[in-house]
Write a protein that holds these residues in place. Structure first.
Motif, PDB file in Angstrom:
ATOM      1  N   UNK A  29     -25.399 -22.575  38.625  1.00  0.00           N
ATOM      2  CA  UNK A  29     -24.706 -21.364  38.385  1.00  0.00           C
ATOM      3  C   UNK A  29     -25.127 -20.281  39.290  1.00  0.00           C
ATOM      4  N   UNK A  30     -23.907 -19.554  39.707  1.00  0.00           N
ATOM      5  CA  UNK A  30     -24.226 -18.487  40.696  1.00  0.00           C
ATOM      6  C   UNK A  30     -23.128 -17.048  40.292  1.00  0.00           C
ATOM      7  N   UNK A  31     -23.964 -16.216  40.368  1.00  0.00           N
ATOM      8  CA  UNK A  31     -23.154 -14.745  39.877  1.00  0.00           C
ATOM      9  C   UNK A  31     -23.496 -13.790  41.113  1.00  0.00           C
ATOM     10  N   UNK A  32     -22.748 -12.919  41.232  1.00  0.00           N
ATOM     11  CA  UNK A  32     -22.731 -11.985  42.632  1.00  0.00           C
ATOM     12  C   UNK A  32     -22.628 -10.612  41.979  1.00  0.00           C
ATOM     13  N   UNK A  33     -23.798 -10.102  41.539  1.00  0.00           N
ATOM     14  CA  UNK A  33     -23.900  -8.787  40.852  1.00  0.00           C
ATOM     15  C   UNK A  33     -23.620  -7.711  41.960  1.00  0.00           C
ATOM     16  N   UNK A  34     -23.761  -7.954  43.154  1.00  0.00           N
ATOM     17  CA  UNK A  34     -23.830  -7.193  44.595  1.00  0.00           C
ATOM     18  C   UNK A  34     -22.212  -6.495  44.706  1.00  0.00           C
ATOM     19  N   UNK A  35     -21.256  -7.286  44.049  1.00  0.00           N
ATOM     20  CA  UNK A  35     -19.756  -6.673  44.247  1.00  0.00           C
ATOM     21  C   UNK A  35     -19.301  -5.984  43.151  1.00  0.00           C
ATOM     22  N   UNK A  36     -20.208  -5.829  42.243  1.00  0.00           N
ATOM     23  CA  UNK A  36     -19.721  -5.004  40.711  1.00  0.00           C
ATOM     24  C   UNK A  36     -20.671  -3.776  40.703  1.00  0.00           C
ATOM     25  N   UNK A  37     -20.038  -2.546  40.686  1.00  0.00           N
ATOM     26  CA  UNK A  37     -20.514  -1.261  40.337  1.00  0.00           C
ATOM     27  C   UNK A  37     -21.419  -1.364  39.022  1.00  0.00           C
ATOM     28  N   UNK A  48     -21.402 -27.711  28.072  1.00  0.00           N
ATOM     29  CA  UNK A  48     -22.431 -26.583  28.413  1.00  0.00           C
ATOM     30  C   UNK A  48     -21.531 -25.265  28.628  1.00  0.00           C
ATOM     31  N   UNK A  49     -21.426 -24.391  27.768  1.00  0.00           N
ATOM     32  CA  UNK A  49     -20.738 -23.390  28.003  1.00  0.00           C
ATOM     33  C   UNK A  49     -21.444 -22.317  27.484  1.00  0.00           C
ATOM     34  N   UNK A  50     -21.277 -21.093  28.193  1.00  0.00           N
ATOM     35  CA  UNK A  50     -22.073 -19.905  28.163  1.00  0.00           C
ATOM     36  C   UNK A  50     -21.766 -18.638  29.085  1.00  0.00           C
ATOM     37  N   UNK A  51     -22.827 -18.102  29.184  1.00  0.00           N
ATOM     38  CA  UNK A  51     -22.739 -16.578  30.068  1.00  0.00           C
ATOM     39  C   UNK A  51     -23.906 -16.533  30.676  1.00  0.00           C
ATOM     40  N   UNK A  52     -23.603 -15.615  31.932  1.00  0.00           N
ATOM     41  CA  UNK A  52     -24.868 -15.468  32.970  1.00  0.00           C
ATOM     42  C   UNK A  52     -24.593 -13.894  33.080  1.00  0.00           C
ATOM     43  N   UNK A  53     -25.845 -13.198  32.852  1.00  0.00           N
ATOM     44  CA  UNK A  53     -25.602 -11.827  32.681  1.00  0.00           C
ATOM     45  C   UNK A  53     -26.644 -10.968  33.603  1.00  0.00           C
ATOM     46  N   UNK A  54     -26.285  -9.690  34.146  1.00  0.00           N
ATOM     47  CA  UNK A  54     -27.443  -9.040  34.564  1.00  0.00           C
ATOM     48  C   UNK A  54     -27.811  -7.791  33.540  1.00  0.00           C
ATOM     49  N   UNK A  55     -28.911  -7.279  33.606  1.00  0.00           N
ATOM     50  CA  UNK A  55     -29.332  -6.285  32.736  1.00  0.00           C
ATOM     51  C   UNK A  55     -30.206  -5.106  33.478  1.00  0.00           C
ATOM     52  N   UNK A  56     -29.770  -4.461  34.509  1.00  0.00           N
ATOM     53  CA  UNK A  56     -30.779  -3.267  35.095  1.00  0.00           C
ATOM     54  C   UNK A  56     -30.911  -2.475  34.437  1.00  0.00           C
ATOM     55  N   UNK A  57     -31.948  -1.599  34.614  1.00  0.00           N
ATOM     56  CA  UNK A  57     -32.493  -0.323  33.840  1.00  0.00           C
ATOM     57  C   UNK A  57     -31.353   0.627  33.921  1.00  0.00           C
ATOM     58  N   UNK A  58     -30.975   1.441  33.172  1.00  0.00           N
ATOM     59  CA  UNK A  58     -30.324   2.715  33.226  1.00  0.00           C
ATOM     60  C   UNK A  58     -31.124   3.794  33.575  1.00  0.00           C
ATOM     61  N   UNK A  59     -32.497   3.919  33.606  1.00  0.00           N
ATOM     62  CA  UNK A  59     -33.385   4.865  33.876  1.00  0.00           C
ATOM     63  C   UNK A  59     -33.715   5.634  32.740  1.00  0.00           C
ATOM     64  N   UNK A  60     -32.901   5.355  31.380  1.00  0.00           N
ATOM     65  CA  UNK A  60     -33.153   6.171  30.262  1.00  0.00           C
ATOM     66  C   UNK A  60     -33.469   5.345  29.134  1.00  0.00           C
ATOM     67  N   UNK A  61     -34.429   4.330  29.575  1.00  0.00           N
ATOM     68  CA  UNK A  61     -35.048   3.407  28.596  1.00  0.00           C
ATOM     69  C   UNK A  61     -34.239   2.365  27.994  1.00  0.00           C
ATOM     70  N   UNK A  62     -33.180   2.260  28.593  1.00  0.00           N
ATOM     71  CA  UNK A  62     -31.974   1.323  28.084  1.00  0.00           C
ATOM     72  C   UNK A  62     -31.519   0.381  29.375  1.00  0.00           C
ATOM     73  N   UNK A  63     -30.995  -0.514  28.803  1.00  0.00           N
ATOM     74  CA  UNK A  63     -30.400  -1.656  30.020  1.00  0.00           C
ATOM     75  C   UNK A  63     -28.925  -1.791  29.825  1.00  0.00           C
ATOM     76  N   UNK A  64     -28.188  -1.782  31.000  1.00  0.00           N
ATOM     77  CA  UNK A  64     -26.521  -2.204  30.802  1.00  0.00           C
ATOM     78  C   UNK A  64     -26.538  -3.664  30.811  1.00  0.00           C
ATOM     79  N   UNK A  65     -25.220  -3.842  30.462  1.00  0.00           N
ATOM     80  CA  UNK A  65     -25.031  -5.203  30.070  1.00  0.00           C
ATOM     81  C   UNK A  65     -23.855  -5.656  30.989  1.00  0.00           C
ATOM     82  N   UNK A  66     -24.211  -6.627  31.981  1.00  0.00           N
ATOM     83  CA  UNK A  66     -23.077  -7.005  33.048  1.00  0.00           C
ATOM     84  C   UNK A  66     -22.782  -8.537  32.918  1.00  0.00           C
TER      85      UNK A  66
END
Length: 290
Positions: free
Chosen positions: A234-242, A197-215
């Motif tokens: 699974x645990x990720x901490x978006x709070x420590x990445x700008x 079981x291998x993969x990725x966990x990602x956040x995609x907040x809005x950029x405010x310009x109709x797009x989403x960033x990829x983290x």
């Protein structure tokens, strides 16, 4: 020796994983196929943080029971509910009567012409626990099951209290993998195990310009070679990445999860999602609680 070999295998497999970043909400992460030549190794837990994440712990993972330790027999699926780390106090639970399509959807580039698989999303009870079931439908030319990629609509979870979105510091998910088809080793041995079981966990907040960033905050690598199921937090901490945190907005924003290609058929289930503030307090989603 058995544990040493298992760790060595897991490290080799984890080193094979890689992911890429994109700028839109359909950004596709590159895959590493999850293959192995043995069915006798024990499962291990690994930690990984991609170069897109801050150097100090953005993510971690805990393999629960359902994984083999020296001398243990396979675990029955009835033992699974006790392995869920966050089910007693989560932000989002899944119910059989919910409109799944309104809160989670698959995503792909070029209409599934690349490495993504079509998926079937439903809510199904597993050992008495209603969970989001992700069933991978497509295989590649080598017969491996392609990559299921799904994204959760955060603006739906926080509808009416969008100000709470920017408070999210940590995101957790209890995930269960379950074998459907047998894994066949190079020696011809068949085992009903989910394997890697291998993969990725990602956040995609809005950029405010109709797009989403990829983290891509967490590239995980787990395995289960004894039981027909495996259980992981699974645990990720978006709070420590700008730039990885969500914003107070009604625009679409996503938490995305994907699993790399595997040779045998195995579904995975998401039991819950838990959002925490910087102090570790659970942020409730009123319409998605128990």
């Amino acid at each position: 020796m058995k544990k040493f070999l298992a760790c060595a295998l897991a490290l080799t497999l984890t080193s094979a994983m890689f992911a890429s970043c994109g700028s839109s909400d359909d950004s596709s992460s590159s895959k590493a196929e999850a293959k192995t030549t043995t069915t006798t190794t024990a499962a291990t837990t690994t930690e990984a943080t991609t170069t897109t994440a801050a150097p100090e712990s953005t993510a971690d993972s805990t393999a629960a029971s359902g994984t083999e330790s020296e001398g243990e027999a396979a675990k029955d699926i009835s033992e699974m509910p006790a392995t869920l780390k966050n089910y007693e106090e989560a932000s989002v639970y899944f119910k059989k009567d919910m409109d799944v399509a309104s809160i989670v959807e698959p995503f792909a580039e070029k209409d599934y012409e690349n490495d993504e698989s079509h998926v079937n999303l439903s809510v199904e009870e597993l050992a008495g626990v209603p969970m989001l079931k992700v069933e991978t439908l497509d295989q590649d030319d080598q017969g491996n099951y392609k990559i299921p990629k799904i994204k959760f609509h955060m603006e739906k979870f926080f509808e009416g209290h969008e100000a709470d979105l920017e408070k999210i510091f940590t995101i957790k998910a209890d995930v269960v993998t379950k074998a459907v088809g047998e894994f066949t080793g190079d020696d011809g041995t068949k085992s009903l195990v989910p394997g890697n079981f291998m993969g990725a966990f990602v956040t995609q907040p809005t950029t405010g310009e109709g797009e989403n960033s990829w983290n891509d905050l967490y590239d995980f690598g787990e395995a289960e070679w004894t039981s027909e199921w495996g259980s992981y937090e699974l645990t990720m901490r978006p709070g420590i990445k700008d730039g990885a945190t969500f914003v107070n907005s009604t625009e679409p924003q996503f938490v995305s999860l994907m699993r790399w290609s595997i040779p045998n058929q195995a579904d995975f289930y998401i039991a819950d999602l838990r959002f925490e503030d910087e102090d570790g307090n659970v942020i409730a989603c009123a319409n998605f609680g128990k």
